[in-house]
Design an enzyme around this catalytic site. Structure first.
Site, PDB file in Angstrom:
ATOM      1  N   TYR A  46       0.844  -1.204   0.000  1.00  0.00           N
ATOM      2  CA  TYR A  46       0.000   0.000   0.000  1.00  0.00           C
ATOM      3  C   TYR A  46       0.875   1.248   0.000  1.00  0.00           C
ATOM      4  CZ  TYR A  46      -4.998  -0.523   0.060  1.00  0.00           C
ATOM      5  OH  TYR A  46      -6.289  -0.706  -0.341  1.00  0.00           O
ATOM      6  N   THR A 222      -3.340   6.346 -22.019  1.00  0.00           N
ATOM      7  CA  THR A 222      -3.178   4.998 -21.502  1.00  0.00           C
ATOM      8  C   THR A 222      -1.799   4.535 -21.929  1.00  0.00           C
ATOM      9  OG1 THR A 222      -4.257   4.182 -23.497  1.00  0.00           O
ATOM     10  CG2 THR A 222      -5.613   4.331 -21.522  1.00  0.00           C
ATOM     11  N   ARG A 231      -1.750  -2.209 -18.641  1.00  0.00           N
ATOM     12  CA  ARG A 231      -2.952  -1.366 -18.605  1.00  0.00           C
ATOM     13  C   ARG A 231      -2.774  -0.359 -17.470  1.00  0.00           C
ATOM     14  NH1 ARG A 231      -5.955  -4.415 -22.034  1.00  0.00           N
ATOM     15  NH2 ARG A 231      -7.482  -2.767 -22.151  1.00  0.00           N
TER      16      ARG A 231
END
Ligand code: DSN
Length: 408
Positions: A46, A222, A231
């Protein structure tokens, strides 16, 4: 892998990718390095916040990765870190675009983009997208006769509607965009100018499509189309706008960034800086031109008459078949394409009058102009002469194998 069901489905999909000709212009095949980073234990961490200012401990390495990714993104597009900022945390293209509007335009104010059925994107203000509901959306089109952007019409609409932000950069527009003209329009009405270069980012990096950075305030992309990465998405903006973008991405829109995705993007950016990528981008364009020529020879009409990018749009109206039928008939023989609306399409999006074809993926497989001619001819054999071409498709796939089935 202990989960044999998923393991087998992955193998099945690898085989499908190996055994078919992929002409979807927004897809590509990533390298082993990109996959290695994406599938790494970086996914365990995280890291809410930004480098040097995280809400969790243990982020020294993740900080290095994110900083390296940012450095490479600026370098690839020849941007000075004194003038430009880049955010590398957006999960993909749609949240990246949403973050830009959220950062720059108060809810209820106007954004202006190209209509979806004329080549724009859902997130450029289409009515079913949050971008067309949270903001007032003004849409421009292309000229009926030329099927090209009509800058004086766009200027007229902008002057009448006074949007706060104008978007250029599309998903199904085969031509070069005049960014300078858009800058002028944005200046006249006092709007931000945003370019979504998702489709042609790899071509910009390879020097075969004009760079939007001289004219835009903000550029989104992208990373998985012509740029050949995982992605993900990047948001570039002028330095003075950096805090608006960073705050909009986190904490405005997202929680923890995906460190594995950011590392994988960094690998793709490294690859795009190599001389071989310039050659690749050039070949993508050469290939699409060869494909376009052959398709014309086969009697197909190309929207706008041709292409300057990595994609072509075929108008099937005079063939008496729809985009969906064409897509199904070609897929049955191993050729994968994308049904797509054409400008002023009389048919609905799920069964439109066109198909969209592109060369980024086949070029990664090593195919060149010769193979594009063969593929254009195969498409003609199927659609105009009702032939079975699966042997021809198999041969091309065998001659230009993907390396995934061999364990990279
Ligand atoms: N799905 C992308 C494309 O194919 O162009 C746009 O989101």
């Amino acid at each position: 892998m202990k989960d044999k069901l998923i393991e087998n489905l992955i193998k099945k999909e690898i085989k499908r990718q190996d055994d078919t000709l992929n002409l979807i212009p927004s897809e590509n095949y990533v390298s082993g390095g990109v996959l290695r980073a994406l599938g790494s234990p970086l996914t365990n961490k995280y890291a809410e916040g930004y480098p040097g200012a995280r809400y969790y401990g243990g982020n020294a390495v993740i900080d290095e990765i994110e900083n390296l990714c940012k450095e490479r993104a600026l370098k690839l597009f020849k941007l000075s870190p004194r003038a430009w900022h880049v955010n590398v945390q957006a999960y993909s293209g749609s949240p990246a675009n949403l973050a830009v509007y959220f950062g720059f335009v108060p809810f209820g104010e106007k954004i202006m983009g190209l209509r979806l059925d004329m080549g724009g994107h859902l997130t450029h203000g289409h009515k079913v997208s949050i971008t067309g509901q949270a903001w007032k959306s003004v849409q421009y089109g292309v000229n009926r006769k030329t099927e090209l952007l009509d800058y004086s019409e766009i200027m007229k609409i902008a002057k009448r509607e006074k949007p706060k932000l104008i978007i250029a950069g599309y998903t199904a527009y085969p031509r070069i965009i005049d960014f300078k003209k858009f800058r002028k329009i944005a200046d006249v009405v006092g709007a931000y100018f945003m370019v979504d270069m998702s489709h042609f980012a790899g071509l910009v990096a390879g020097g075969v499509y004009p760079s939007p950075f001289k004219y835009a305030d903000v550029v989104t992309t992208t990373t998985h189309k012509t740029l050949r990465g995982p992605r993900a998405a990047l948001i570039f903006c002028k330095k003075e706008l950096a805090s608006k973008i960073d705050k909009a991405v986190f904490p405005g829109l997202q929680g923890g960034p995906h460190a594995n995705q950011i590392a994988s993007t960094a690998v793709a950016l490294y690859e795009a800086m190599q001389p071989s990528f310039k050659k690749y981008a050039k070949q993508v364009v050469k290939n699409v031109k060869a494909l376009a020529e052959e398709l014309k020879r086969q009697g197909f009409r190309l929207v706008s008459g041709g292409t300057d990018t990595h994609l072509v749009l075929l108008d099937l109206r005079d063939k008496g078949i729809t985009g969906r039928e064409v897509s199904d008939r070609l897929e049955a023989q191993g050729i994968i394409v994308n049904k797509n609306t054409i400008p002023f399409d009389p048919r609905p999006p799920m069964d439109p009058s066109g198909i969209r074809l592109g060369t980024p993926a086949l070029t990664t497989r090593g195919m060149k102009e010769r193979e594009m001619k063969i593929i254009g001819n195969l498409i003609g054999e199927v659609l105009s002469r009702g032939k079975n071409v699966s042997l021809g498709v198999k041969k091309l796939c065998r001659d230009f194998p993907l390396k995934y089935s061999k364990g990279l």
